[in-house]
Design an enzyme around this catalytic site. Sequence first.
Site, short mmCIF file in Angstrom:
data_model
loop_
_atom_site.label_atom_id
_atom_site.label_comp_id
_atom_site.label_asym_id
_atom_site.label_seq_id
_atom_site.Cartn_x
_atom_site.Cartn_y
_atom_site.Cartn_z
N ALA A 1 -10.88 -8.65 3.08
CA ALA A 1 -11.41 -7.29 2.95
C ALA A 1 -10.25 -6.34 2.66
O ALA A 1 -9.39 -6.67 1.84
CB ALA A 1 -12.21 -6.90 4.19
N SER A 2 -10.16 -5.21 3.34
CA SER A 2 -9.18 -4.19 2.94
C SER A 2 -7.73 -4.56 3.24
O SER A 2 -6.82 -3.85 2.80
CB SER A 2 -9.52 -2.86 3.60
OG SER A 2 -10.64 -2.28 2.96
N VAL A 3 -7.48 -5.64 3.95
CA VAL A 3 -6.10 -6.14 4.04
C VAL A 3 -5.61 -6.50 2.64
O VAL A 3 -4.41 -6.53 2.38
CB VAL A 3 -6.02 -7.34 5.01
CG1 VAL A 3 -4.62 -7.94 5.03
CG2 VAL A 3 -6.41 -6.89 6.43
#
Length: 353
Positions: free
Chosen positions: A79-81
Amino acid sequence: MYRLAPLCLSALSSLAMAAPPVTPPDPGIDALLQRYDGQVPGAAVLLLKDGQPVFRRGYGLAVVEDGTPVSPTSNFRLASVSKQFTAAAILLLAEDGTLTLDDPVKKWLPSLPAVADTITLRHLLIHASGLIDYEDLMDPADTRQVHDIDVLHLLEKENRTYFAPGNGYRYSNGGYALLALVVGKASGSDFASFLRQRIFLPLGMTHTLAHQDGVDDVPNRAYGYSEIDGRWERTDQSTTSAVLGDGGIYSSIDDLAKWDAALYDERLLRRSSLQQAFSPANRTDEPDVPYYGFGWRINGQALWHSGESIGFRNVIVRYPAQKLTVIMLTNRNAPEPYAMAIDIARRWLDAAQ
């Protein structure tokens, strides 16, 4: 979203004064992760100190239906990592001289409307573009997955922004989808291939990829789940899960250890580029997370980013001054692991004294 309390950082800083042993005493991490163990969607946890894995373990199941356990090589949707990799790709192209951070985004994506005339790549990196959230522009009745190019098409129709570019902060997944398209245009490749050739393979992250359904397969894949009416149901994909630039990378704690190592030296990016990525560049609207860099939230000595999407909750927390990193990847909808990652770091340092 969990935020870093100032007391946590102070405790970590003072505790880190004592040099920990190579093999630390038991800090009680197994007990802390008990809810992830057994026949339930699980977690992979890695604690690195001075570049060495001092705690590395999988809990629970990567695939509930067939009982496949989570291991350190299980690949989770970050995801946003993923945003820190998108930012690194832009920095690599800047080092190549192919683009500059202050290029107008319309130099690379000229179909954007006039309101985007003053938006630069730097604005996109630090969430200062003011772009309308693409998720709010999607047709809720359309169940097809959108891709990065679809994000561009949605934004082409919006000749408005939340604020004048460069004059505010609003976390923007769409900005990072546009950056992925810029990487493709500027490199003459495509985003997924660029990441593989310029970041993943050089660092030995051989099982990490920006996943494209029907194009590649995710090895050792952990599937996402949500607890619904007391039962774990697979909720691995949503209509936004195919967007790569803001959250489409799959990786494992073992591969992310190699990424963490590359952030301490110049094996991938020049020191000046890393300094830019880790420097406070835009003040956020989150009281306990004052600044954002290039794909990193910044709170004092802590660099971190969470990643939340349907069926996944992840976090990486780095303390470069102490050479301490905690990575926690989970394939379930709750809880957010940020506070637990901070607790793991504190417990380990407590036990190592």
